[in-house]
Design an enzyme around this catalytic site. Structure first.
Site, PDB file in Angstrom:
ATOM      1  CG  ASP A   9      -8.500  32.157  51.659  1.00 29.53           C
ATOM      2  OD1 ASP A   9      -9.679  32.361  51.987  1.00 29.53           O
ATOM      3  OD2 ASP A   9      -7.679  31.586  52.392  1.00 29.53           O
ATOM      4  CD  GLU A 103      -9.126  27.040  51.328  1.00 32.17           C
ATOM      5  OE1 GLU A 103      -8.014  27.432  50.926  1.00 32.17           O
ATOM      6  OE2 GLU A 103      -9.265  26.325  52.333  1.00 32.17           O
TER       7      GLU A 103
END
Length: 388
Positions: A9, A103
């Protein structure tokens, strides 16, 4: 074989992108979003310490953190940098799923036979930062749920490994709100009966939980117990949604043609938001009365907003439809899809605009798509088909 699943992420992605282009923003409490009537799309950790969070009205955020600098977002920049990161990962990882603009999930099962999974992932994270300048966090574990929760717990710039033997000890003390599928309504419902941490939830009989919250009860119980067999689905930009409209009689009525296109956009945009997709490529197709077929496409910043997509589609139509011959068909395709929600693109829109989209979508889901429509697209009544 025990699976090795990585969740990566990009840390405060929009903020990091802005700081990459302007180092003077480093260390400042920064809010990315619309004007005073807009909402927060993203904010820096410096702003978060004051209680600022995503989707909060800008006015409220500035009351909490009056010294914050508010910037209009640049989705073109964010889309480009997201693509750059995707390329770095795809060049090195065997299986990649792009879960959203910032992500990723990676399945590196079996890699420990040749190369330590944690060491390999750590070196990949370093390569991403070196090649793009963007900070990134990751967690390595046995499934998508645990690795995603792990990334959230490790930020900022976190590096976390949660082996199978440590999954439950890691999850147990955490709030049930850390489980991705637990929203405010579910949290309040479970809190009222004393279920606030994951351990308590994991020890609850699955049947009772299912009776309480419905069909998602069993899935929630599994996640609380660290069980998630969902595969990492390889990301591909070939995914698309589209629709075509064939006229009962060939037409050259520009006003009617654009009305039809607006209605088609509204339908596809609602589908994007319902399935939590954002599109980055718009394609328009026209077929003349003599069956000549032409297409034109344009890259846009990731979005699922009707008004943004309508503008792109009508601009393309004006550029494509030059022969002034009658048309028998028009079509629209949205491709280059990534997971994401409309709110991350609220840089020009107000809190009222977000509320309007949410209200319209709620009515459509409850009463059907035709329960509420824009007047400009109300002519969509003739032959139409969706294309997979």
């Amino acid at each position: 074989m025990t699976r090795a699943i990585v969740h990566m992420d990009l840390d405060t992605f929009f903020v990091s992108c802005e700081r990459l282009t302007n180092s003077k923003l480093n260390g400042l409490p920064l809010i990315i979003g619309g004007g005073e009537r807009g909402v927060v799309a993203s904010c820096s950790y410096e702003a978060r310490t004051f209680g600022v969070r995503s989707a909060m009205p800008i006015k409220m955020a500035l009351r909490l953190c009056p010294q914050a600098k508010v910037m209009k977002g640049d989705m073109e920049l964010y889309s480009k940098l997201s693509h750059d990161v995707t390329q770095v990962i795809e060049e090195k990882a065997p299986i990649v799923e792009k879960a959203s603009i910032d992500e990723f999930y990676l399945d590196i099962t079996g890699m420990d036979k040749f190369y330590g999974c944690y060491q390999w992932t750590n070196e990949l994270a370093q390569s991403i930062t070196k090649e793009t300048g963007l900070p990134i966090s990751f967690a390595l574990s046995v499934n998508k749920t645990v690795s995603k929760i792990g990334t959230g717990e490790s930020k900022p710039v976190g590096r976390l490994e949660i082996p199978e033997s440590m999954v439950q000890p890691f999850l147990n003390p955490l709030s049930i709100q850390k489980i991705p599928m637990v929203g405010d309504v579910t949290f309040q419902l479970l809190s009222r009966i004393g279920i606030r941490n994951i351990q308590t939830l994991s020890e609850m009989p699955a049947e009772v939980l299912q009776r309480m919250i419905g069909k998602n009860g069993l899935e929630l119980w599994k996640k609380a117990n660290g069980i998630d067999n969902n595969p990492v689905e390889p990301y591909t930009e070939r995914k698309s949604i589209s629709t075509e409209h064939t006229f009962l009689q060939d037409t050259i009525d520009i006003k009617n043609l654009k009305s039809i296109l607006i209605g088609m956009v509204e339908k596809l945009a609602f589908q994007l938001r319902s399935e939590e997709w954002l599109t980055s490529t718009v394609v328009i197709k026209i077929r003349y009365a003599n069956f000549d077929t032409e297409t034109k496409q344009a890259k846009i910043a990731y979005t699922s907003a009707d008004h943004t997509l309508t503008r792109a589609v009508t601009d393309l139509f004006d550029k494509l439809y030059q022969r002034r011959m009658r048309l028998r068909l028009v079509g629209i395709r949205f491709s280059g899809l990534v997971r994401g929600t409309y709110q991350i693109n609220l840089f020009e829109d107000t809190e009222e605009m977000l509320s309007l989209y949410q209200a319209m979508d709620k009515m459509k889901r409850r009463y059907g798509f035709d329960a509420i429509n824009r007047c400009a697209g109300a002519n969509l009544k003739t032959k139409q088909k969706d294309v997979p």
